[in-house]
Motif scaffolding. Structure first.
Motif, PDB file in Angstrom:
ATOM      1  N   LEU A  22      -7.838  -0.809   4.514  1.00 54.51           N
ATOM      2  CA  LEU A  22      -8.122  -0.313   5.874  1.00 54.51           C
ATOM      3  C   LEU A  22      -8.348  -1.497   6.804  1.00 54.51           C
ATOM      4  CD1 LEU A  22     -10.655   2.622   5.345  1.00 54.51           C
ATOM      5  CD2 LEU A  22      -8.438   2.794   6.481  1.00 54.51           C
ATOM      6  N   PRO A  63      -8.833  -2.756  10.885  1.00 51.70           N
ATOM      7  CA  PRO A  63      -9.107  -2.268  12.235  1.00 51.70           C
ATOM      8  C   PRO A  63      -8.054  -2.722  13.240  1.00 51.70           C
ATOM      9  CG  PRO A  63     -10.582  -4.079  11.685  1.00 51.70           C
ATOM     10  CD  PRO A  63      -9.769  -3.815  10.454  1.00 51.70           C
ATOM     11  N   PRO A  70       7.087   2.588  13.267  1.00 54.09           N
ATOM     12  CA  PRO A  70       6.501   3.752  12.587  1.00 54.09           C
ATOM     13  C   PRO A  70       6.293   3.537  11.090  1.00 54.09           C
ATOM     14  CG  PRO A  70       8.793   4.166  13.147  1.00 54.09           C
ATOM     15  CD  PRO A  70       8.434   2.864  13.782  1.00 54.09           C
ATOM     16  N   GLU A  71       6.714   2.371  10.551  1.00 51.94           N
ATOM     17  CA  GLU A  71       6.430   2.073   9.139  1.00 51.94           C
ATOM     18  C   GLU A  71       4.931   1.848   8.917  1.00 51.94           C
ATOM     19  OE1 GLU A  71       8.803   0.244  10.794  1.00 51.94           O
ATOM     20  OE2 GLU A  71      10.471   1.441   9.997  1.00 51.94           O
ATOM     21  N   PHE A  81       1.336   2.919   8.730  1.00 49.55           N
ATOM     22  CA  PHE A  81       0.478   4.111   8.664  1.00 49.55           C
ATOM     23  C   PHE A  81      -0.732   3.857   9.561  1.00 49.55           C
ATOM     24  CE2 PHE A  81       2.395   5.098   4.425  1.00 49.55           C
ATOM     25  CZ  PHE A  81       2.585   6.469   4.579  1.00 49.55           C
ATOM     26  N   LEU A 125      -4.329   5.554  11.412  1.00 48.64           N
ATOM     27  CA  LEU A 125      -5.277   6.669  11.305  1.00 48.64           C
ATOM     28  C   LEU A 125      -6.513   6.357  12.130  1.00 48.64           C
ATOM     29  CD1 LEU A 125      -7.170   6.638   7.894  1.00 48.64           C
ATOM     30  CD2 LEU A 125      -5.726   4.740   8.613  1.00 48.64           C
ATOM     31  N   PHE A 152      -7.405   2.535  12.981  1.00 49.95           N
ATOM     32  CA  PHE A 152      -7.177   1.684  11.808  1.00 49.95           C
ATOM     33  C   PHE A 152      -5.718   1.795  11.389  1.00 49.95           C
ATOM     34  CE2 PHE A 152     -11.713   2.166  11.622  1.00 49.95           C
ATOM     35  CZ  PHE A 152     -12.172   1.011  11.005  1.00 49.95           C
ATOM     36  N   LEU A 182      -3.240   1.157   7.635  1.00 53.42           N
ATOM     37  CA  LEU A 182      -3.254   0.822   6.202  1.00 53.42           C
ATOM     38  C   LEU A 182      -2.357  -0.395   6.041  1.00 53.42           C
ATOM     39  CD1 LEU A 182      -2.902   4.376   4.619  1.00 53.42           C
ATOM     40  CD2 LEU A 182      -4.950   2.957   4.768  1.00 53.42           C
ATOM     41  N   PHE A 229       0.818  -0.360   1.898  1.00 56.23           N
ATOM     42  CA  PHE A 229       1.351   0.895   2.422  1.00 56.23           C
ATOM     43  C   PHE A 229       2.416   0.633   3.487  1.00 56.23           C
ATOM     44  CE2 PHE A 229      -2.960   1.350   0.977  1.00 56.23           C
ATOM     45  CZ  PHE A 229      -2.937   2.511   0.223  1.00 56.23           C
ATOM     46  N   ASP A 274       5.236   3.222   5.641  1.00 51.46           N
ATOM     47  CA  ASP A 274       5.771   4.576   5.781  1.00 51.46           C
ATOM     48  C   ASP A 274       7.288   4.522   5.973  1.00 51.46           C
ATOM     49  OD1 ASP A 274       5.959   7.274   5.971  1.00 51.46           O
ATOM     50  OD2 ASP A 274       4.708   7.491   7.757  1.00 51.46           O
ATOM     51  N   LEU A 303      11.140   5.336   6.234  1.00 48.36           N
ATOM     52  CA  LEU A 303      11.854   6.513   6.737  1.00 48.36           C
ATOM     53  C   LEU A 303      12.497   7.268   5.581  1.00 48.36           C
ATOM     54  CD1 LEU A 303      12.829   8.165   9.150  1.00 48.36           C
ATOM     55  CD2 LEU A 303      14.785   6.626   9.344  1.00 48.36           C
ATOM     56  N   ARG A 325       6.372   4.113  -0.601  1.00 47.26           N
ATOM     57  CA  ARG A 325       5.497   4.082   0.569  1.00 47.26           C
ATOM     58  C   ARG A 325       4.119   3.523   0.218  1.00 47.26           C
ATOM     59  NH1 ARG A 325       5.797   9.428   4.005  1.00 47.26           N
ATOM     60  NH2 ARG A 325       5.451  10.553   2.061  1.00 47.26           N
ATOM     61  N   GLU A 326       3.784   3.557  -1.058  1.00 49.01           N
ATOM     62  CA  GLU A 326       2.553   2.921  -1.543  1.00 49.01           C
ATOM     63  C   GLU A 326       2.980   2.051  -2.712  1.00 49.01           C
ATOM     64  OE1 GLU A 326      -0.755   5.567  -2.202  1.00 49.01           O
ATOM     65  OE2 GLU A 326      -1.726   4.175  -3.579  1.00 49.01           O
TER      66      GLU A 326
END
Lengths: 414, 414
Positions: B74, B76, B91-92, B94, B96, B104, B106, B139, B141, B143, B153-154
């Motif tokens: 995580l 910041p 957009p890759e 992640f 949150l 934050f 990932l 991580f 994300d 496509l 993705r992980e």
């Protein structure tokens, strides 16, 4: 390892928010550094100690027929809908969406995933029992992160899950793992007490906590000083010096504890809701009986520091120590001193992890750092080298003496 | 370890979406199980192999004066605003929010965090160089997650960061780490090629990739078959059989490769944007020069499977093998056979990691599973036991012979 290349950024002052002895010491010794509230980086000395903690866990579980796997941190919402916990779990659950707007959470625990991973496989009683664990980063969005690693938002856990045909087999394994925990914590240099606990957001029928006695910690526990049985709930309302309601002769004691382990008899909560059934010997479809066993690794690290430190110094327990011997030449610009230090380092490093303080710093700074860093055995190369002697300290006993260079290793004990 | 207690759920058929040999084999051999698109659980055999990969990495980096730490997943937003990547990254990433509505991400990579962790410490040239690495879950994300661990993705990475006073020192370390990579991959049983690459979303001045030659993979690489130098960009526009523009005599070859490592000369990109300056010998404030070195651990695991497997079988390279010897009694209900198997197991297990197939299954199933699981040395206890003989197979050479029970260990080589 050369200390000049080790990243151990010791500090004169602890950060202002550090109100616990171990938090202050961990920050001052260069063990951890905060990145955000409740989110820390484990610096090299802490990572080394944690690697030892992980090794001890693996050794004790592997020899008890448990197998290690690794599950993902990102967990899809549909699994949590199956167990019913997507709705039940509060704001402690970190939730996020992927680029296609699908819901995920960051796992605070892995009952759903382990049930999904195993349920197709465990189709018959022949596949039981089974014991699977992982060492992994977990996430919990605490309202008030505090005490550094004691209540963090990202933390490291060992979580073990066991699978059984019936309650009797679960009971057998539960006892076996409980004993393994006692052995592990002893090897880590920790004194723990077992107290029964509530089952909270994990659920299940019965649970026990492993508590490290400490002046700090999140929980007060009451226990009987005679029968040694202690429990938060059963004894609630009871106070220090009350008579024990369980045995005839004991009286109640209170202590502020750190919870380092929590183990649960889950029963069939997850297998029934998530459809994990096996065929028994009569071909009858039966829900798998489960247990789960958590051990907070980052929190254990902090408990180790808490139990083995004073305000300006610590001494690591043997099996967890990031280094075993600290070789400190006081005058790095003196060729003879450095040659002796290098030679001592090379010899001892064949048997132990040795740190050599090759930094061009004043003796005062070297000693202050060495006290904070807490390596158990210390060899100081100074003015007595001309007589072939160095100063040797066993930091467990505090004994300090001059020893011959050739005889150092006789004074170091596993 | 008893195979009855090992969780290795082999499958007759690979999942439909598995279109790569290694993906099919990993699913069929019970190495991995999908939890969501691009998100996998590493089952016990894979976790054991991955633990070996991690051990090799630690050994090679530690002996080259690198120190391990562990940074958080995580991260910041404010750190990513400092480097400018919060806006740049697509957009890759992640993203949150926590319960207090703070942003934050990932971590797909840790340049920001490592710069924050070290910048206060590196205040003088005396603190340089420094080399810090971690083994951690990352991580991204994607496509279109595909090829199982190849584009997940992980995923698990080793990322090393080095810090220097100037470019010359970076160059020295860059070469040293490049050599360490070659050694590591060799120990893992992988043939790799080094090709220069672009610097992408990491940034910096110069980068190289370590490619495993394979029929599958995400990249086509062109390389000279004589001078062995290869590069995606420099050779772009060149095709199979073209003359090499670098040396006189070579011709170009093409291959579909798997990228297992990517190393970067970052220069001062992060130190300048994130204010990581040190005082040089003249007291001059100077930006720290940085390098970063990634190694995809989960992807490397898949490359190992890809290079060491056929459709229905694999053989693990020695240093990565989850177990070293597979003891297979064919008739578990015959007391003598099982006694011999147990005795062989106990003897060999003192020196090697041994798996014993104690399952009550037909020989056909045992052999099929054993071929998939891929343990290098195999001991089958069958009909020749009455003459004191067992069938021994060296699966690297394919050589199969009857050997005396007492002489088995002479046929096993490290």
């Amino acid at each position: 390892m050369k200390q000049s290349l080790l990243f151990a950024p010791t500090l004169k002052e602890a950060p202002k928010d550090a109100d616990v002895k171990s938090h202050k010491l961990m920050a001052r010794a260069g063990l951890i550094k905060q990145t955000a509230a409740g989110i820390y980086t484990y610096l090299p000395l802490a990572r080394r100690a944690m690697n030892h903690i992980e090794r001890i866990i693996r050794e004790e579980l592997d020899q008890r027929d448990c197998s290690e796997l690794l599950m993902p941190a990102l967990q899809p919402r549909d699994l949590w809908e199956e167990s019913g916990r997507w709705g039940e779990y509060g704001p402690e659950l970190f939730r996020l969406k992927d680029r296609k707007d699908r819901d995920f959470c960051l796992g605070p625990t892995h009952e759903e995933v382990i049930t999904q991973v195993t349920r197709d496989y465990i189709n018959t009683y022949k596949k039981l029992p089974l014991a699977l664990y992982q060492i992994q980063t977990k996430f919990r969005d605490e309202l008030r992160p505090r005490f550094a690693l004691m209540r963090g938002r990202e933390f490291i856990m060992k979580d073990l899950y066991t699978f059984h045909t019936d309650d009797q087999d679960l009971d057998l394994w539960y006892d076996k793992i409980m004993k393994a925990y006692t052995v592990m914590f002893e090897r880590m240099g920790l004194q723990t007490k077992i107290v029964s606990s509530d089952t909270g957001q994990i659920g299940g029928k019965e649970a026990d906590e492993f508590m490290v006695m400490s002046e700090v910690g999140e929980d007060t526990i009451s226990y009987c000083d005679t029968c040694q049985y202690g429990a938060n709930q059963e004894f609630s309302g009871l106070h220090e010096k009350d008579p024990c309601p369980k045995c005839d002769s004991g009286t109640i004691k209170e202590a502020k504890g750190i919870e380092v382990g929590n183990i649960f008899k889950l029963g069939t909560k997850y297998s029934e809701s998530m459809n994990a059934y096996y065929n028994d010997k009569d071909g009858q479809k039966t829900p798998v009986v489960m247990g789960c066993y958590g051990l907070g690794i980052s929190r254990t690290l902090m408990a180790v520091v808490e139990q083995n430190s004073q305000e300006h110094a610590m001494v690591w327990p043997k099996e967890v120590a990031p280094f075993y011997v600290h070789v400190i030449p006081l005058k790095t610009n003196q060729e003879e001193d450095m040659a002796a230090a290098q030679s001592i380092y090379k010899t001892l490093n064949q048997q132990y992890d040795v740190l050599i303080d090759d930094r061009d710093e004043r003796p005062g700074i070297k000693f202050k750092d060495a006290d904070l860093i807490g390596i158990p055995y210390r060899v100081v190369i100074g003015k007595d080298l001309k007589d072939g002697l160095v100063e040797f300290t066993n930091r467990y006993t505090g004994e300090k003496k001059l020893v011959k260079v050739a005889e150092i290793s006789q004074h170091i004990h596993r």
